[in-house]
Scaffold this motif. Structure first.
Motif, PDB file in Angstrom:
ATOM      1  N   LEU A  99     -38.374  -4.323 104.298  1.00 48.64           N
ATOM      2  CA  LEU A  99     -38.585  -3.880 105.670  1.00 48.64           C
ATOM      3  C   LEU A  99     -37.894  -4.885 106.584  1.00 48.64           C
ATOM      4  O   LEU A  99     -38.162  -6.081 106.502  1.00 48.64           O
ATOM      5  CB  LEU A  99     -40.084  -3.831 105.985  1.00 48.64           C
ATOM      6  N   ILE A 159     -34.481  -9.156 111.475  1.00 47.79           N
ATOM      7  CA  ILE A 159     -35.372 -10.108 110.817  1.00 47.79           C
ATOM      8  C   ILE A 159     -36.038  -9.405 109.638  1.00 47.79           C
ATOM      9  O   ILE A 159     -36.425  -8.229 109.742  1.00 47.79           O
ATOM     10  CB  ILE A 159     -36.401 -10.735 111.793  1.00 47.79           C
ATOM     11  N   LEU A 160     -36.098 -10.100 108.504  1.00 44.93           N
ATOM     12  CA  LEU A 160     -36.655  -9.513 107.290  1.00 44.93           C
ATOM     13  C   LEU A 160     -38.167  -9.705 107.303  1.00 44.93           C
ATOM     14  O   LEU A 160     -38.651 -10.825 107.404  1.00 44.93           O
ATOM     15  CB  LEU A 160     -36.039 -10.204 106.066  1.00 44.93           C
ATOM     16  N   LEU A 161     -38.911  -8.611 107.224  1.00 43.96           N
ATOM     17  CA  LEU A 161     -40.359  -8.708 107.344  1.00 43.96           C
ATOM     18  C   LEU A 161     -41.067  -8.778 105.988  1.00 43.96           C
ATOM     19  O   LEU A 161     -42.048  -9.486 105.828  1.00 43.96           O
ATOM     20  CB  LEU A 161     -40.914  -7.513 108.130  1.00 43.96           C
ATOM     21  N   ARG A 215     -27.678 -11.337 109.814  1.00 44.89           N
ATOM     22  CA  ARG A 215     -26.614 -10.637 110.529  1.00 44.89           C
ATOM     23  C   ARG A 215     -25.998  -9.646 109.550  1.00 44.89           C
ATOM     24  O   ARG A 215     -25.503 -10.050 108.501  1.00 44.89           O
ATOM     25  CB  ARG A 215     -25.559 -11.614 111.036  1.00 44.89           C
ATOM     26  N   ASP A 231     -34.110 -18.461 110.853  1.00 40.57           N
ATOM     27  CA  ASP A 231     -35.376 -17.878 110.425  1.00 40.57           C
ATOM     28  C   ASP A 231     -36.456 -18.070 111.470  1.00 40.57           C
ATOM     29  O   ASP A 231     -36.376 -18.980 112.305  1.00 40.57           O
ATOM     30  CB  ASP A 231     -35.803 -18.428 109.055  1.00 40.57           C
ATOM     31  N   PHE A 232     -37.423 -17.180 111.465  1.00 36.46           N
ATOM     32  CA  PHE A 232     -38.661 -17.228 112.236  1.00 36.46           C
ATOM     33  C   PHE A 232     -38.533 -16.830 113.698  1.00 36.46           C
ATOM     34  O   PHE A 232     -39.286 -16.002 114.163  1.00 36.46           O
ATOM     35  CB  PHE A 232     -39.284 -18.637 112.134  1.00 36.46           C
ATOM     36  N   PHE A 236     -42.090 -21.365 119.574  1.00 33.05           N
ATOM     37  CA  PHE A 236     -41.722 -19.953 119.645  1.00 33.05           C
ATOM     38  C   PHE A 236     -42.980 -19.080 119.569  1.00 33.05           C
ATOM     39  O   PHE A 236     -43.170 -18.165 120.357  1.00 33.05           O
ATOM     40  CB  PHE A 236     -40.760 -19.594 118.506  1.00 33.05           C
ATOM     41  N   VAL A 238     -44.754 -14.811 121.071  1.00 30.48           N
ATOM     42  CA  VAL A 238     -45.400 -13.814 120.211  1.00 30.48           C
ATOM     43  C   VAL A 238     -46.713 -13.346 120.828  1.00 30.48           C
ATOM     44  O   VAL A 238     -47.544 -14.151 121.218  1.00 30.48           O
ATOM     45  CB  VAL A 238     -45.649 -14.402 118.804  1.00 30.48           C
ATOM     46  N   GLY A 241     -39.046 -13.477 106.880  1.00 32.62           N
ATOM     47  CA  GLY A 241     -38.902 -14.478 107.942  1.00 32.62           C
ATOM     48  C   GLY A 241     -37.448 -14.796 108.224  1.00 32.62           C
ATOM     49  O   GLY A 241     -37.131 -15.333 109.292  1.00 32.62           O
ATOM     50  N   MET A 287     -37.518 -14.901 116.038  1.00 29.97           N
ATOM     51  CA  MET A 287     -37.015 -13.623 116.552  1.00 29.97           C
ATOM     52  C   MET A 287     -38.188 -12.657 116.687  1.00 29.97           C
ATOM     53  O   MET A 287     -39.032 -12.558 115.789  1.00 29.97           O
ATOM     54  CB  MET A 287     -35.981 -13.044 115.582  1.00 29.97           C
ATOM     55  N   LEU A 288     -38.240 -11.962 117.810  1.00 31.14           N
ATOM     56  CA  LEU A 288     -39.309 -10.982 118.021  1.00 31.14           C
ATOM     57  C   LEU A 288     -38.943  -9.666 117.356  1.00 31.14           C
ATOM     58  O   LEU A 288     -37.764  -9.362 117.174  1.00 31.14           O
ATOM     59  CB  LEU A 288     -39.531 -10.759 119.523  1.00 31.14           C
ATOM     60  N   PHE A 289     -39.930  -8.879 116.997  1.00 26.75           N
ATOM     61  CA  PHE A 289     -39.650  -7.599 116.357  1.00 26.75           C
ATOM     62  C   PHE A 289     -40.771  -6.612 116.659  1.00 26.75           C
ATOM     63  O   PHE A 289     -41.868  -6.995 117.085  1.00 26.75           O
ATOM     64  CB  PHE A 289     -39.544  -7.775 114.835  1.00 26.75           C
ATOM     65  N   TRP A 337     -45.495 -16.483 107.163  1.00 24.03           N
ATOM     66  CA  TRP A 337     -44.241 -17.203 106.898  1.00 24.03           C
ATOM     67  C   TRP A 337     -44.402 -18.694 107.118  1.00 24.03           C
ATOM     68  O   TRP A 337     -43.910 -19.515 106.356  1.00 24.03           O
ATOM     69  CB  TRP A 337     -43.123 -16.682 107.814  1.00 24.03           C
ATOM     70  N   ARG A 383     -47.627 -11.766 110.633  1.00 18.76           N
ATOM     71  CA  ARG A 383     -46.482 -12.053 109.753  1.00 18.76           C
ATOM     72  C   ARG A 383     -45.959 -13.464 109.980  1.00 18.76           C
ATOM     73  O   ARG A 383     -45.657 -14.190 109.032  1.00 18.76           O
ATOM     74  CB  ARG A 383     -45.371 -11.032 109.960  1.00 18.76           C
ATOM     75  N   TYR A 384     -45.859 -13.875 111.246  1.00 15.27           N
ATOM     76  CA  TYR A 384     -45.360 -15.225 111.541  1.00 15.27           C
ATOM     77  C   TYR A 384     -46.250 -16.276 110.881  1.00 15.27           C
ATOM     78  O   TYR A 384     -45.782 -17.276 110.352  1.00 15.27           O
ATOM     79  CB  TYR A 384     -45.316 -15.473 113.047  1.00 15.27           C
ATOM     80  N   LYS A 435     -44.163 -21.589 104.215  1.00 14.82           N
ATOM     81  CA  LYS A 435     -43.099 -22.582 104.309  1.00 14.82           C
ATOM     82  C   LYS A 435     -43.652 -24.004 104.322  1.00 14.82           C
ATOM     83  O   LYS A 435     -43.110 -24.899 103.700  1.00 14.82           O
ATOM     84  CB  LYS A 435     -42.304 -22.337 105.588  1.00 14.82           C
ATOM     85  N   HIS A 471     -40.630 -23.583 115.567  1.00 11.83           N
ATOM     86  CA  HIS A 471     -41.416 -22.419 115.150  1.00 11.83           C
ATOM     87  C   HIS A 471     -42.702 -22.317 115.973  1.00 11.83           C
ATOM     88  O   HIS A 471     -43.070 -21.241 116.456  1.00 11.83           O
ATOM     89  CB  HIS A 471     -41.787 -22.523 113.671  1.00 11.83           C
TER      90      HIS A 471
END
Lengths: 536, 138
Positions: B39, B20-22, B66, B95-96, A337, A342, B62, B98-100, A353, A349-350, A357, A334
């Motif tokens: 969202l 990805i779930l925001l 699919r 989770d986590f 990444f 980012v 987060g 992935m860019l959006f 989360w 948002r990251y 967590k 995480h």
């Protein structure tokens, strides 16, 4: 219901109870008996007839899988091999030499068997001992991957089996067992007082203590890694006195650590300066007070030739692999990444989360100390990323500092941020380790100038009080840090700091004094006196 | 696999996407069922997603999802939402990592029937560059 047909033969079984059925099948030229699992479809095709078993994969016995979660591909690969080769996993074992593919599948099948069939584990391991041709290298790779990818999801029983099979791998000096032990150590979480986590700490300290002689011979660096982990865990465990269970665990951890200090001090030295940082939090623990006394006043008591003074440890930069030990693979993925992909401005948002967590439980924020150390020392972005709009390390560290709710954690986080400043030597240290702190200080002006003030205050506090006997050394090193940062272009100049109205004049004055003295220190630090420190 | 910026409202359940779930909204009851608006996004756009029953609790912000055979259409309250539907499936795959982007939001667009093909919808105008129910965080 089932039906048989003439060629092409299709036998379809749907068993409602998922049990095993043995069906004897006759097809012209040969009789074959095999076990059908639920929903298996058997085809006979071709000439001469060859048979195929295409089975619906049985449910995983290894992991808790939530209903809406996709199958884990690694778990699937183990299950498939097990299902395919299950008949071959009972004695008498085949004596034919397997092909490469067969060997790998056998390893997967045996692993699945060991973890899910406790009553047959000894049979499976004997089988493994009999067929191994690569020093158990592939087998330990599978185990390590299992721990890194799936540990948190494993069923309790499987975790117990995992420790048992790790013990077996140490016993046979398996290739890659050090990687496996590191993976397990990484799954112990700081500030987590759940049964599951305390159990893992207990099992690991027990296992490593029990296998002391073996590990000392074959994988001595594991003892250094374990020392780092248990010293760090002790800082959290000694803070609470919950119950007798944690008292027993603490005793085991203390015993292990003291033993490394007294019997294998050279393995302690391998850790480098962060050993001192970890020991600081244990200053009040009676068993460590003699260690401290000897480190500060009677280094000869460690009976290690070449070690005569604590400053030798200060000057020894800690390898980044130690900082990985206190971050789980998931946390690491995480963080990397975040710091690689980012963009600054898109991190909110990251961050929510991540905090939800990993810092959710009250005591868990202690891991922030380890995360900051990891970011400074074990994650060095490329120039390309530094020049891009990806969120910089100093910004992430600023956020992490704000996440701290406890003052002792916040203080330790700041120490982690500045630690490589205190004993910085250009020849030995990495400028990437010291860069985030100065950038956080300078870039917090003017919007978050409280942060700048706070950090500057803390830096001077360290300078004055970290090790009063070594104050001159520390002042010299910090001066040299400022010199290097400007000389190598990490900061253009310190003007923003010096001319900022909102920073206290007292702090600015001290800072200016540091800058003025740096040319003198830079000269002193490059003297051959440095070479008198023995290589550790 | 389709990118979110390519979807348009339709009665067909043919949307396969990596999302990805925001953020999730409040869970409410609709008769026997419970539902919640969320969202979701990918690297090209965001969209409102309607979760039903166990889906409401199964997924957290987060989570990387699919969607197979999903459907993008107007729901009972005339919101344009993506959902799994009766024939679709939503699964967590990670989770986590992935860019959006949150803009554009495909649910915050005014769609009108294509004059050349009444079965299709085209974009007429943008109601809002991002979700008004889950605005971007600062």
């Amino acid at each position: 219901a089932h039906r048989t047909q003439r060629l092409p033969r299709l036998l379809s079984f749907t068993t409602a109870d998922g049990g095993r059925r043995t069906k004897k099948v006759t097809t012209g030229a040969f009789n074959r008996e095999f076990t059908i699992h639920n929903c298996s479809i058997v085809f006979f095709t071709g000439s001469p007839p060859r048979f195929w078993i295409s089975a619906t994969l049985m449910a995983s016995r290894l992991i808790h899988k939530a209903t809406y979660e996709a199958d884990n591909s690694f778990d699937v690969s183990l299950r498939e091999s097990f299902q395919l080769l299950e008949p071959q996993l009972r004695p008498p074992f085949s004596l034919t030499i397997p092909t490469q593919t067969e060997y790998l599948n056998l390893n997967r099948a045996i692993l699945y068997g060991i973890l899910s069939e406790t009553h047959l584990a000894k049979v499976h391991i004997k089988h493994l001992h009999g067929i191994v041709i690569d020093g158990y290298s592939f087998f330990t790779t599978l185990l390590t991957r299992m721990v890194n990818e799936l540990y948190t999801k494993l069923v309790e029983n499987v975790k117990v089996q995992l420790i048992w099979v790790t013990s077996e791998m140490i016993y046979v000096s398996a290739v890659g067992v050090d990687g496996l032990l590191v993976a397990l150590l990484r799954q112990t979480r700081g500030g987590d007082f759940s049964e599951a986590n305390l159990w893992l700490c207990s099992e690991l300290v027990g296992l490593i203590s029990a296998k002391w002689d073996c590990l000392l011979d074959e994988q001595p660096l594991i003892l250094s890694s374990a020392l780092y982990v248990f010293l760090r865990l002790l800082a959290d465990h000694c803070r609470v006195s919950l119950n007798s269970k944690i008292e027993i665990l603490k005793q085991k951890e203390i015993e292990f650590c003291i033993r490394v200090f007294r019997e294998q001090f050279h393995l302690c030295l391998k850790i480098g300066r962060d050993l001192i940082r970890l020991l600081q939090d244990l200053v009040h623990v009676p068993e460590f007070q003699d260690i401290w006394k000897d480190l500060l006043l009677l280094p000869a008591n460690f009976k290690t030739s070449g070690f005569s003074d604590i400053s030798q440890l200060y000057r020894s930069r800690t390898s980044s692999r130690y900082f990985l030990l206190r971050i789980t693979p998931e946390m690491e993925a995480h963080l990397r990444f975040l710091l690689t992909h980012v963009k600054l401005g898109s991190q909110t948002r990251y961050q929510i989360w991540f905090a939800r967590k990993f810092f959710n439980v009250p005591d868990s924020e202690t891991v922030i100390i380890d995360i900051v150390r990891f970011i400074c020392c074990a994650h060095h972005p490329s120039n390309k990323i530094i020049l891009s709009s990806v969120i910089p390390r100093w910004a992430v560290i600023g956020w992490l500092l704000k996440c701290c709710t406890k003052s002792h954690v916040e203080a330790n986080v700041k120490l982690a941020l500045f630690y490589d400043w205190l004993f910085f030597h250009e020849e030995v240290d990495n400028i990437m380790n010291i860069e985030p702190a100065i950038l956080l200080m300078i870039n917090s002006i003017p919007k978050y100038v409280d942060m700048t003030q706070n950090l500057l205050e803390f830096l001077f506090l360290l300078m004055d009080h970290y090790d009063v006997d070594k104050k001159e050394l520390i002042v010299g090193c910090i001066s040299s840090v400022l010199d290097v940062l400007e000389r190598r272009g990490v900061v253009q100049s310190f003007d923003a700091l010096i001319s900022c109205d909102m920073v206290s004049p007292f702090l600015k004055e001290r800072f200016l004094k540091m800058l003025a003295s740096r040319n003198a220190s830079a000269f002193n630090n490059s003297q051959p006196a440095f070479l008198s420190c023995q290589r550790l | 696999m389709v990118s979110l910026k390519e979807i348009a409202p339709a009665a067909r359940n043919n949307i396969n996407a990596h999302l990805i779930l925001l953020e999730k909204g409040r869970i409410t009851s609709e008769g026997q069922n419970k539902t919640c608006l969320a969202l979701v996004a990918d690297e090209t756009a965001s969209v409102h997603f309607q979760l039903w029953n166990e889906e409401c609790d199964a997924f957290q912000p987060g989570d990387i999802l699919r969607l197979s055979n999903g459907i993008f259409s107007y729901n009972r309250t005339n919101h344009l939402v993506l959902r799994a539907g009766k024939r679709g499936q939503l699964e967590k795959v990670g989770d986590f990592t992935m860019l959006f982007v949150e803009s554009p939001n495909m649910s915050e667009i005014l769609w009108v029937p294509d004059p050349n093909n009444s079965a299709k919808y085209i974009q007429e105008s943008v109601i809002s560059p991002h979700s008004r129910i889950f605005p971007p965080l600062q």
